[in-house]
Write an enzyme that holds these catalytic residues in place. Sequence first.
Site, mmCIF file in Angstrom:
data_model
loop_
_atom_site.group_PDB
_atom_site.id
_atom_site.type_symbol
_atom_site.label_atom_id
_atom_site.label_comp_id
_atom_site.label_asym_id
_atom_site.label_seq_id
_atom_site.Cartn_x
_atom_site.Cartn_y
_atom_site.Cartn_z
ATOM 1 N N VAL A 24 0.842 -1.205 0.000
ATOM 2 C CA VAL A 24 0.000 0.000 0.000
ATOM 3 C C VAL A 24 0.879 1.257 0.000
ATOM 4 O O VAL A 24 0.701 2.159 -0.827
ATOM 5 C CB VAL A 24 -0.964 -0.003 1.213
ATOM 6 C CG1 VAL A 24 -1.697 1.329 1.329
ATOM 7 C CG2 VAL A 24 -1.956 -1.160 1.089
ATOM 8 N N GLY A 102 0.673 -18.629 -1.085
ATOM 9 C CA GLY A 102 1.558 -19.744 -1.404
ATOM 10 C C GLY A 102 1.219 -20.369 -2.743
ATOM 11 O O GLY A 102 0.652 -19.719 -3.641
ATOM 12 N N ASP A 128 5.287 -22.503 5.435
ATOM 13 C CA ASP A 128 5.918 -23.765 5.013
ATOM 14 C C ASP A 128 7.290 -23.610 4.343
ATOM 15 O O ASP A 128 8.033 -24.579 4.238
ATOM 16 C CB ASP A 128 4.993 -24.524 4.055
ATOM 17 C CG ASP A 128 3.782 -25.101 4.771
ATOM 18 O OD1 ASP A 128 3.722 -25.014 6.013
ATOM 19 O OD2 ASP A 128 2.897 -25.651 4.085
ATOM 20 N N MET A 170 3.942 -28.104 11.742
ATOM 21 C CA MET A 170 3.231 -28.001 10.465
ATOM 22 C C MET A 170 4.167 -28.241 9.286
ATOM 23 O O MET A 170 5.379 -28.178 9.406
ATOM 24 C CB MET A 170 2.543 -26.646 10.341
ATOM 25 C CG MET A 170 1.152 -26.644 10.949
ATOM 26 S SD MET A 170 0.239 -25.160 10.506
ATOM 27 C CE MET A 170 -1.411 -25.664 11.027
ATOM 28 N N ALA A 187 16.872 -31.714 18.771
ATOM 29 C CA ALA A 187 16.090 -32.963 18.680
ATOM 30 C C ALA A 187 16.993 -34.155 18.373
ATOM 31 O O ALA A 187 18.070 -34.006 17.788
ATOM 32 C CB ALA A 187 15.038 -32.813 17.584
ATOM 33 N N GLU A 188 16.528 -35.340 18.782
ATOM 34 C CA GLU A 188 17.273 -36.575 18.511
ATOM 35 C C GLU A 188 17.108 -36.990 17.049
ATOM 36 O O GLU A 188 17.992 -37.582 16.443
ATOM 37 C CB GLU A 188 16.768 -37.705 19.408
ATOM 38 C CG GLU A 188 17.491 -37.853 20.729
ATOM 39 C CD GLU A 188 17.451 -36.611 21.606
ATOM 40 O OE1 GLU A 188 16.369 -36.001 21.695
ATOM 41 O OE2 GLU A 188 18.496 -36.245 22.173
HETATM 42 O O1 F6P Z 1 0.286 -24.100 4.139
HETATM 43 C C1 F6P Z 1 0.389 -23.681 5.445
HETATM 44 C C2 F6P Z 1 -0.239 -24.661 6.385
HETATM 45 O O2 F6P Z 1 -0.124 -24.143 7.700
HETATM 46 C C3 F6P Z 1 0.322 -26.084 6.316
HETATM 47 O O3 F6P Z 1 1.521 -26.254 7.030
HETATM 48 C C4 F6P Z 1 -0.828 -26.859 6.907
HETATM 49 O O4 F6P Z 1 -0.808 -28.189 6.456
HETATM 50 C C5 F6P Z 1 -2.033 -26.141 6.364
HETATM 51 O O5 F6P Z 1 -1.626 -24.814 6.111
HETATM 52 C C6 F6P Z 1 -3.220 -26.140 7.295
HETATM 53 O O6 F6P Z 1 -4.274 -25.484 6.655
HETATM 54 P P1 F6P Z 1 -5.654 -25.061 7.362
HETATM 55 O O7 F6P Z 1 -5.364 -23.868 8.220
HETATM 56 O O8 F6P Z 1 -6.552 -24.722 6.219
HETATM 57 O O9 F6P Z 1 -6.085 -26.221 8.172
#
Ligand code: F6P
Length: 324
Positions: A24, A102, A128, A170, A187-188
């Site tokens: 903007v 995305g 992601d 996620m 983490a392991e």
């Molecule tokens: O694409 C981002 C993301 O957070 C992914 O990591 C996850 O699988 C998905 O969106 C979850 O989507 P929603 O919020 O629609 O459940």
Amino acid sequence: MKRIGVFTSGGDAPGMNACIRAVVRGAVYHGIEVFGIRRGYSGMIAGDVYKMDSHSVSNIVQRGGTILKSARSKEFVTPEGRKKAYDNLMAHGIEGLVAIGGNGTFTGAMIFGNEYGIPTVGAPGTIDNDLYGTDYTIGFDTAVNTALDAIDRIRDTASSHDRIFFIEVMGRDSGYIAVQSGIAGGAELVMVPEVLTPISEVVETLKQGWSRSKSSSIIIVAEGDEEGSAQEVAEKIKVQVDENADIRVTTLGHTQRGGQPSAYDRILASRLGLGAVEGLIGGQKNVMAGIVNNDLVYTPFEDTIRLPKPINEDLLRMVKILSV
Ligand code: F6P
């Protein structure tokens, strides 16, 4: 170009607001009128469009979520839906678009651009980090730090109780959050969709840890891992290791999508928002603005959608070495 529209679409990501602000204010600076479109393609179809000015984006650089709201539109997938969207854009005299989102967002923009010729420049907004054409996407850094904060807390209690924790982060098709938060959180093992980690390897890692008197372990599982969710992986492990092993599962879920964006994400979002507007002004279309090796670059939507962004497997190797 005299008038552009801006929208956020798909899963929200911390830093989207900083990106909207840059779009903007960048447009205002260059003497271009800018319209906000609410709820992504759904709002375009419904005509939920409003005029924005520099005050519309005051006091949002630090806020998570998106003031333009977001949605995943089923109607935009249909030619009828896209026709409605086009008619609404024409009714407002909108000649170009900045799409913040995305893969799904850019697929829609590419189809729409090919059908109706409206130039669109994308800014990669997704936690992601799975888009080719940019080293990092808006929201990824914040999501990693949110996951890390949770991992650190879980480590405290895991250690107090000598427990094994499976923590799900996620990443439907991508292990970026898992790898980075896993390394930073000590983490392991990290399980990601891109590289199969068989259950036998998880069992082996745990047993080796016990043989070295390790009393607690943290395994990070990306949501899209082939062996299943963290819960499913934990159940498979339970039957293969010591019956007395004390196992817990935590799914971090949407906590990773909210919260104040990190400084890194705000700066990235500002660069990409301004880069998207200036790209549109400069004649770019159907491309995504990205930062590669600290330079602003434009990559055709076709490539951002089609080309993979592979995980650095050396990082997975490092997780194993550093957990001995
Ligand atoms: O694409 C981002 C993301 O957070 C992914 O990591 C996850 O699988 C998905 O969106 C979850 O989507 P929603 O919020 O629609 O459940």
